[in-house]
Motif scaffolding. Structure first.
Motif, PDB file in Angstrom:
ATOM      1  N   ILE A  76      -2.621 -17.383   8.409  1.00 54.65           N
ATOM      2  CA  ILE A  76      -2.821 -16.151   7.637  1.00 54.65           C
ATOM      3  C   ILE A  76      -2.124 -14.995   8.355  1.00 54.65           C
ATOM      4  CG2 ILE A  76      -4.565 -14.493   6.793  1.00 54.65           C
ATOM      5  CD1 ILE A  76      -6.549 -16.844   6.702  1.00 54.65           C
ATOM      6  N   GLY A  77      -1.460 -14.158   7.557  1.00 57.00           N
ATOM      7  CA  GLY A  77      -0.873 -12.923   8.087  1.00 57.00           C
ATOM      8  C   GLY A  77      -1.584 -11.727   7.486  1.00 57.00           C
ATOM      9  N   ILE A  78      -1.665 -10.644   8.255  1.00 54.78           N
ATOM     10  CA  ILE A  78      -2.296  -9.419   7.745  1.00 54.78           C
ATOM     11  C   ILE A  78      -1.365  -8.241   7.992  1.00 54.78           C
ATOM     12  CG2 ILE A  78      -4.216  -7.779   8.027  1.00 54.78           C
ATOM     13  CD1 ILE A  78      -5.962 -10.096   8.899  1.00 54.78           C
ATOM     14  N   THR A  79      -1.151  -7.447   6.942  1.00 53.35           N
ATOM     15  CA  THR A  79      -0.484  -6.166   7.120  1.00 53.35           C
ATOM     16  C   THR A  79      -1.349  -5.110   6.434  1.00 53.35           C
ATOM     17  OG1 THR A  79       1.528  -4.876   6.778  1.00 53.35           O
ATOM     18  CG2 THR A  79       1.031  -6.541   5.116  1.00 53.35           C
ATOM     19  N   ASN A  80      -1.208  -3.871   6.851  1.00 52.01           N
ATOM     20  CA  ASN A  80      -2.211  -2.886   6.440  1.00 52.01           C
ATOM     21  C   ASN A  80      -1.675  -1.467   6.410  1.00 52.01           C
ATOM     22  OD1 ASN A  80      -2.226  -3.585   9.426  1.00 52.01           O
ATOM     23  ND2 ASN A  80      -3.325  -1.633   9.424  1.00 52.01           N
ATOM     24  N   GLN A  81      -2.368  -0.626   5.622  1.00 49.65           N
ATOM     25  CA  GLN A  81      -2.150   0.815   5.697  1.00 49.65           C
ATOM     26  C   GLN A  81      -2.419   1.188   7.157  1.00 49.65           C
ATOM     27  OE1 GLN A  81      -5.396   3.242   4.136  1.00 49.65           O
ATOM     28  NE2 GLN A  81      -6.496   1.436   3.416  1.00 49.65           N
ATOM     29  N   ARG A  82      -1.494   1.929   7.751  1.00 47.12           N
ATOM     30  CA  ARG A  82      -1.641   2.201   9.179  1.00 47.12           C
ATOM     31  C   ARG A  82      -2.538   3.415   9.422  1.00 47.12           C
ATOM     32  NH1 ARG A  82       4.511   2.851  10.760  1.00 47.12           N
ATOM     33  NH2 ARG A  82       4.260   4.374   9.110  1.00 47.12           N
ATOM     34  N   GLU A  83      -3.011   3.537  10.619  1.00 44.70           N
ATOM     35  CA  GLU A  83      -3.735   4.716  11.125  1.00 44.70           C
ATOM     36  C   GLU A  83      -5.149   4.907  10.582  1.00 44.70           C
ATOM     37  OE1 GLU A  83      -0.603   6.284   9.410  1.00 44.70           O
ATOM     38  OE2 GLU A  83       0.726   5.876  11.064  1.00 44.70           O
ATOM     39  N   THR A  84      -5.430   4.380   9.391  1.00 41.86           N
ATOM     40  CA  THR A  84      -6.760   4.508   8.793  1.00 41.86           C
ATOM     41  C   THR A  84      -7.788   3.919   9.762  1.00 41.86           C
ATOM     42  OG1 THR A  84      -5.849   4.471   6.595  1.00 41.86           O
ATOM     43  CG2 THR A  84      -8.167   3.823   6.791  1.00 41.86           C
ATOM     44  N   THR A  85      -8.887   4.671   9.948  1.00 36.85           N
ATOM     45  CA  THR A  85      -9.777   4.428  11.087  1.00 36.85           C
ATOM     46  C   THR A  85     -11.191   4.030  10.672  1.00 36.85           C
ATOM     47  OG1 THR A  85      -8.511   5.979  12.421  1.00 36.85           O
ATOM     48  CG2 THR A  85     -10.818   5.636  13.071  1.00 36.85           C
ATOM     49  N   ILE A  86     -11.696   2.973  11.301  1.00 35.55           N
ATOM     50  CA  ILE A  86     -13.083   2.553  11.065  1.00 35.55           C
ATOM     51  C   ILE A  86     -13.785   2.400  12.414  1.00 35.55           C
ATOM     52  CG2 ILE A  86     -14.594   0.777  10.038  1.00 35.55           C
ATOM     53  CD1 ILE A  86     -12.392   0.054   8.126  1.00 35.55           C
ATOM     54  N   VAL A  87     -15.047   2.836  12.475  1.00 36.94           N
ATOM     55  CA  VAL A  87     -15.887   2.592  13.655  1.00 36.94           C
ATOM     56  C   VAL A  87     -17.106   1.812  13.172  1.00 36.94           C
ATOM     57  CG1 VAL A  87     -17.293   3.651  15.469  1.00 36.94           C
ATOM     58  CG2 VAL A  87     -15.090   4.687  14.835  1.00 36.94           C
ATOM     59  N   TRP A  88     -17.406   0.699  13.849  1.00 36.19           N
ATOM     60  CA  TRP A  88     -18.526  -0.131  13.415  1.00 36.19           C
ATOM     61  C   TRP A  88     -19.378  -0.589  14.593  1.00 36.19           C
ATOM     62  CZ3 TRP A  88     -13.420  -1.896  13.369  1.00 36.19           C
ATOM     63  CH2 TRP A  88     -13.138  -3.042  14.090  1.00 36.19           C
ATOM     64  N   GLU A  89     -20.594  -1.076  14.241  1.00 33.59           N
ATOM     65  CA  GLU A  89     -21.504  -1.594  15.272  1.00 33.59           C
ATOM     66  C   GLU A  89     -21.091  -3.017  15.618  1.00 33.59           C
ATOM     67  OE1 GLU A  89     -25.692   0.510  13.838  1.00 33.59           O
ATOM     68  OE2 GLU A  89     -25.251  -1.573  13.317  1.00 33.59           O
ATOM     69  N   LYS A  90     -20.950  -3.258  16.921  1.00 36.62           N
ATOM     70  CA  LYS A  90     -20.527  -4.607  17.330  1.00 36.62           C
ATOM     71  C   LYS A  90     -21.590  -5.650  16.955  1.00 36.62           C
ATOM     72  CE  LYS A  90     -17.595  -3.129  21.150  1.00 36.62           C
ATOM     73  NZ  LYS A  90     -17.451  -2.954  22.587  1.00 36.62           N
ATOM     74  N   LYS A  91     -22.862  -5.240  17.040  1.00 36.42           N
ATOM     75  CA  LYS A  91     -23.941  -6.205  16.834  1.00 36.42           C
ATOM     76  C   LYS A  91     -24.048  -6.654  15.382  1.00 36.42           C
ATOM     77  CE  LYS A  91     -28.686  -6.435  18.447  1.00 36.42           C
ATOM     78  NZ  LYS A  91     -29.721  -5.510  18.928  1.00 36.42           N
ATOM     79  N   THR A  92     -23.965  -5.684  14.461  1.00 34.90           N
ATOM     80  CA  THR A  92     -24.203  -6.012  13.053  1.00 34.90           C
ATOM     81  C   THR A  92     -22.913  -6.117  12.252  1.00 34.90           C
ATOM     82  OG1 THR A  92     -24.281  -3.685  12.438  1.00 34.90           O
ATOM     83  CG2 THR A  92     -26.370  -4.705  13.097  1.00 34.90           C
ATOM     84  N   GLY A  93     -21.813  -5.580  12.776  1.00 36.24           N
ATOM     85  CA  GLY A  93     -20.568  -5.543  12.006  1.00 36.24           C
ATOM     86  C   GLY A  93     -20.600  -4.514  10.889  1.00 36.24           C
ATOM     87  N   ARG A  94     -21.534  -3.573  10.951  1.00 34.14           N
ATOM     88  CA  ARG A  94     -21.619  -2.546   9.901  1.00 34.14           C
ATOM     89  C   ARG A  94     -20.922  -1.269  10.355  1.00 34.14           C
ATOM     90  NH1 ARG A  94     -24.329  -4.420   5.663  1.00 34.14           N
ATOM     91  NH2 ARG A  94     -23.542  -2.580   4.612  1.00 34.14           N
ATOM     92  N   ALA A  95     -20.113  -0.707   9.447  1.00 30.92           N
ATOM     93  CA  ALA A  95     -19.423   0.545   9.769  1.00 30.92           C
ATOM     94  C   ALA A  95     -20.434   1.684   9.824  1.00 30.92           C
ATOM     95  CB  ALA A  95     -18.370   0.829   8.717  1.00 30.92           C
ATOM     96  N   ILE A  96     -20.199   2.650  10.730  1.00 24.10           N
ATOM     97  CA  ILE A  96     -21.147   3.760  10.853  1.00 24.10           C
ATOM     98  C   ILE A  96     -20.685   4.990  10.057  1.00 24.10           C
ATOM     99  CG2 ILE A  96     -21.949   2.997  13.142  1.00 24.10           C
ATOM    100  CD1 ILE A  96     -20.331   5.465  14.268  1.00 24.10           C
ATOM    101  N   HIS A  97     -19.515   4.905   9.456  1.00 26.11           N
ATOM    102  CA  HIS A  97     -18.954   6.041   8.696  1.00 26.11           C
ATOM    103  C   HIS A  97     -17.913   5.443   7.760  1.00 26.11           C
ATOM    104  CE1 HIS A  97     -16.630   9.785   7.990  1.00 26.11           C
ATOM    105  NE2 HIS A  97     -17.708  10.433   8.404  1.00 26.11           N
TER     106      HIS A  97
END
Ligand code: ADP
Length: 494
Positions: A76-97
């Motif tokens: 599998i290859g992945i390419t993406n919109q660049r720079e867009t930012t996500i912060v998530w909880e390592k434990k649950t994998g849920r984004a905080i914002h």
């Protein structure tokens, strides 16, 4: 039997997935729109879960429509919109914002506060201080979500661009990784030493514990166990770099231009990062087997969007694709120049205050001439960027490889070839962004053995060669520069 590479292209407005066969051909495709949220004027966000769901959907659709099974997919290859930012909880994998999208201006004030560090940041990252890049977006999330800074310092939170988020989700939280091209757009990565930069982290107050591991573009990113497949992610790259790779611009001096809403140009500058004297970005193209290739990047804010403007504001045409037929009703622009500085001018002018203008009108100049001038403006602006690249890199362009929506317009591409006095080439597979990540994944898992094997499969659908007399091209371009100067000299009443 491994027949395919699957490539996922997670863009700002849609998520696409394609299956690529061993000849490098796109054989199946699936696509889903992704919603943008606009919480305040100038702010652009997306729901990280919805991005992930769109990826699950396109993968499932692709498998259903093609009748292929995961067992037939080599990687599998992945390419993406660049720079867009996500912060998530390592434990649950849920984004905080919500994800803060690259276009969003919500971190302008944070960047303004960093103005004194502009030169230092450019020296380490090759980037201009701007809200586009991830660092100020991470800062925004850590400032606005209660307790986030402390939790990040305690190692509870993870930061990632969209590629990292998708790898994390696909591997059920096993891999927290990114590739060098995406890392180079965070404004935290030292592109000369190819590592996270401690001083930049300090400057932005971003805890190192949040950061993903940085990998080569063709490497093992872990098993996509979400799909219980045994298939690994083997290739990752940011969208523009992926398109450069998908256009097989493997050698120094090779360049691509994507004609979308705006235009994005990248030139492969080989093993050395070139610092631009004219406001181009220096960026990492890719790293393969530990060896880094760099690129220069320039952009035009209003490319195909000038045709949208004609369509929506004048209603002379119903569809952007009608612009070609409409402009062809006249042999030239009758001396008209259209400078579409609707939101200022990008490379090499960097003029936020400029606004659009049409010059050279006579009683005889009509809508067909003006539409032709609008199309020409896309080519002139692209030449502005390419000339700058050639000067900064001391390289001459022989061929410009093109893609994007407006590259369907033959008149535009013929004029581009005329004004550049070089060949303009359209590839057979227009999904070059997805193709690039697919090629990288194929290299990673051994589906293809070498760059030359990939190039051998890659072919052009159309080529345009200069037909215009070089002196005439020079003269027309001079007129364009005059029109830009006049546009910039105009000062509206305060
Ligand atoms: P993006 O990915 O930036 O959304 P696309 O690559 O889909 O954009 O290209 C869409 C842009 O190209 C629009 O601005 C549209 O006006 C323009 N466009 C599409 N087809 C043509 C055409 N045949 N001639 C000129 N412009 C076109």
């Amino acid at each position: 039997m491994k027949k395919y590479i699957m490539s996922i292209d997670q863009g700002t407005t849609s998520t696409r997935a394609i299956l690529i066969n061993s000849k490098g051909e796109e054989v199946f495709k699936a696509q889903r729109p992704v919603e943008c949220l606009y919480p305040k004027p100038g702010w652009v966000e997306q729901d990280p879960d919805k991005i992930w769901i769109s990826v699950v959907d396109v993968i499932n659709e692709l498998l259903i429509v093609s009748g292929a099974s995961m067992d037939e997919v080599a990687g599998i290859g992945i390419t993406n919109q660049r720079e867009t930012t996500i912060v998530w909880e390592k434990k649950t994998g849920r984004a905080i914002h919500n994800a803060i999208v690259w276009q969003s201006k919500q971190t302008q004030k944070i960047c303004d506060r960093m103005a004194e560090h502009t030169d230092f940041i450019a020296k380490r990252t090759g980037l201009r201080l701007n809200p586009y890049f991830s660092a100020s977006k991470i800062r925004f999330i850590l400032d606005h979500v209660k307790g986030a800074q402390k939790r990040a310092e305690d190692g509870e939170l993870a930061f990632g661009t969209i590629d990292s988020w998708l790898v994390y989700k696909l591997t059920n939280g096993k891999s927290h990784m990114t590739d060098v091209s995406n890392a180079s757009r965070t404004m935290l990565f030292n592109i000369f030493e190819m590592r996270w930069d401690k001083e930049l982290l300090k400057l932005w107050n971003v805890p190192a514990a949040m950061l993903p591991e940085v990998k080569d573009n063709a490497a093992d990113y872990g098993e996509a166990s979400f799909f219980k497949s045994g298939i690994h992610v083997w290739g990752v790259a940011g969208d523009q770099q992926s398109a450069l790779f998908g256009q097989c611009c493997f050698r120094e001096g090779e360049s691509k231009n994507t004609y979308g809403t705006g235009c994005f140009m990248l030139m492969n500058t080989g093993k050395s990062p070139i610092r631009s004297k004219n406001g181009l970005l220096t960026t990492v193209a890719w790293r393969l087997n530990g060896e880094t290739t760099y690129a220069l990047e320039g952009s035009v804010f209003i490319g195909g969007a000038v045709i949208q403007w004609i369509r929506d504001q004048t209603r002379w045409i119903e569809d952007s694709s009608d612009s070609e037929m409409y402009a062809e009703k006249r042999p030239d622009t009758a001396g008209v120049y259209f400078v579409p500085a609707f939101v200022g001018l990008g490379t090499p002018y960097w003029d936020d205050d400029a606004r659009g203008a049409i010059f050279g009108l006579t009683r005889g100049a009509d809508r067909h001439n003006i539409t032709r001038a609008a199309l020409y403006s896309i080519a002139y602006q692209s030449k502005d960027v390419i000339d700058t690249m050639e000067r900064d890199a001391h390289l001459d362009l022989n061929v410009l490889k093109v893609d994007g929506g407006a590259s369907q317009n033959n008149m535009l591409l013929q004029f581009q070839s005329d004004i550049l006095q070089c060949e303009v080439r359209v590839p057979k597979c227009v999904e070059t962004t997805a193709l690039g990540a697919g090629y990288l994944a194929g290299l990673g898992c051994g589906f293809w053995k070498s760059l030359s094997e990939i190039s051998a499969n890659h072919s052009a659908a159309k080529c345009f060669f200069p037909k215009m007399d070089p002196n005439q091209a020079k003269k027309l371009y001079k007129g364009w520069r005059n029109a830009v100067d006049a546009t910039r000299a105009y000062k509206p009443i305060e």
